[in-house]
Motif scaffolding. Structure first.
Motif, mmCIF file in Angstrom:
data_model
loop_
_atom_site.group_PDB
_atom_site.id
_atom_site.type_symbol
_atom_site.label_atom_id
_atom_site.label_comp_id
_atom_site.label_asym_id
_atom_site.label_seq_id
_atom_site.Cartn_x
_atom_site.Cartn_y
_atom_site.Cartn_z
ATOM 1 N N GLU A 186 0.863 -1.184 0.000
ATOM 2 C CA GLU A 186 0.000 0.000 0.000
ATOM 3 C C GLU A 186 0.891 1.222 0.000
ATOM 4 O OE1 GLU A 186 -2.892 -0.014 3.087
ATOM 5 O OE2 GLU A 186 -3.758 -1.949 2.502
ATOM 6 N N LEU A 187 0.931 1.926 -1.147
ATOM 7 C CA LEU A 187 1.823 3.069 -1.297
ATOM 8 C C LEU A 187 1.169 4.148 -2.152
ATOM 9 C CD1 LEU A 187 5.208 1.278 -2.159
ATOM 10 C CD2 LEU A 187 4.665 2.428 -0.008
ATOM 11 N N PRO A 188 1.374 5.425 -1.826
ATOM 12 C CA PRO A 188 0.931 6.482 -2.740
ATOM 13 C C PRO A 188 1.796 6.453 -3.997
ATOM 14 C CG PRO A 188 2.199 7.413 -0.935
ATOM 15 C CD PRO A 188 2.001 5.965 -0.607
ATOM 16 N N GLN A 189 1.329 7.114 -5.039
ATOM 17 C CA GLN A 189 1.981 7.015 -6.345
ATOM 18 C C GLN A 189 3.458 7.405 -6.309
ATOM 19 O OE1 GLN A 189 1.577 8.891 -10.850
ATOM 20 N NE2 GLN A 189 -0.139 9.048 -9.476
ATOM 21 N N ALA A 190 3.774 8.549 -5.690
ATOM 22 C CA ALA A 190 5.162 9.025 -5.684
ATOM 23 C C ALA A 190 6.086 8.039 -4.981
ATOM 24 C CB ALA A 190 5.237 10.399 -5.022
#
Length: 360
Positions: A186-190
């Motif tokens: 689970e990671l944000p795009q950047a």
């Protein structure tokens, strides 16, 4: 009629169609199963159907090469390879059961494993082709050492039928991975882009990656020991094997809602470390950050400017108004090379060059 005689008649019919088009000053649009007919500008001209020229010509598992005619169903070729524990490493999309080997090469599209294995053109060793004068030519061979000089065989990969009919193709194949697992983060795009580029600098057996909606999927493929060690280093949530296979299949065959919604679908190619694209719409990121799928109603000119600023280019892959151009026009020097190649292989301009660039 024997199979060789029938194939000879089919080839002769293709040659007659080409020469008749020259005489009539008409245009031909090459097709097989039409599973990729949406790609590029709308086809123009009389249909030249290649499906009758089919069959596997030669297969040497120990040499890791297979040769097949253009009309061979792609599913048939892949089944033959799986029976011997081998595969097309670039995972070409089918987009339908009727997909053919010729269409695979002409479209030049690769699937999730492209980031590790390379593109279609990297696996093409040799071709036989029918040019715009009805003549048959052979280029390349069946081993890498035969590919020298100006590599016409690979030039045909992604040519969209604008240079001629791909009659046969010899393709390098690889063994199926011994071990394969998929991890989810689970990671944000950047952070996902940063992580993928950091991992790319390490000896990790990453064979595919995809970020979408805050989740990053990473596939590890190779020897059991290497996959196990990489899994321990990366962490993440292990995805059940059947679910993982379905996930990568849905990306390869564009079965996710992102790919088939009402908004135009753009294929944006940028350097893998490029920052997130500040554009409206929904994105899916593949190939370690180098491929950004974007479903968006953004202004095409603005979208292409953003892609260019990031060091890449944008292709209108599905839907949308194709009058804006499907492919980014090549720079002047490359445009001259393309036009010279077109004039060499198709001097009467009977093959539909407009599939790539209007007016060709």
């Amino acid at each position: 009629m024997s199979a060789p005689a029938a194939l000879a008649d089919t080839l002769a019919a293709l040659q007659r169609a080409v020469r008749a088009a020259i005489g009539a000053k008409s245009t031909l649009s090459i097709h097989g199963g039409k599973t990729k007919s949406f790609y590029g500008q709308a086809p123009v001209g009389s249909a030249l159907d290649t499906r009758g020229y089919s069959g596997i010509v030669a297969y040497e598992p120990s040499e890791l090469v297979i040769t097949a005619r253009c009309g061979t169903p792609l599913a048939e070729l892949e089944t033959t390879l799986r029976e011997r524990g081998q595969t097309l490493a670039f995972e070409p999309p089918h987009f339908g059961a009727a997909a053919t080997v010729g269409g695979m090469v002409a479209a030049g599209l690769s699937g999730p494993r492209r980031q590790a294995a390379g593109a279609v053109r990297d696996h093409v060793l040799g071709v036989r082709m029918l040019d715009g004068q009805g003549n048959v030519h052979s280029f390349g061979g069946q081993v890498m050492k035969n590919v020298a000089g100006y590599d016409v065989a690979r030039l045909l990969a992604g040519s969209m039928g604008m240079l001629g009919v791909i009659l046969e193709v010899s393709i390098k194949v690889l063994p199926l991975p011994v071990s394969e697992v998929t991890l989810k983060f689970e990671l944000p795009q950047a952070r996902a882009i940063e992580s993928l580029n950091r991992w790319a600098g390490r000896p990790l057996p990453i064979s595919a990656s995809a970020w979408h909606g805050g989740d990053l999927g990473v596939r590890l493929s190779g020897a059991q020991a290497a996959v196990r060690a990489a899994r321990e280093k990366l962490g993440g949530e292990l995805i059940e094997a059947e679910q993982a296979a379905q996930y990568w299949q849905s990306i390869r065959e564009q079965e996710l809602a992102l790919f088939s919604g009402a908004m135009p679908l753009w294929r944006v190619s940028v350097p893998s470390p490029a920052a997130p694209l500040e554009l409206p719409g929904e994105q899916l990121i593949e190939w370690g950050g180098a491929l950004r799928w974007l479903a968006s109603n953004a202004d095409p000119k603005t979208l292409r400017e953003v892609a260019q600023h990031a060091g890449g280019h944008a292709t209108l892959f599905r839907g949308g108004d194709k009058s804006v151009g499907v492919f980014t026009p090549p720079a002047a020097p490359l445009d001259r090379i393309h036009r010279n190649l077109k004039a060499t292989f198709d001097p009467h301009r009977i093959f539909d060059g407009g599939r790539m660039y209007p007016g060709w």
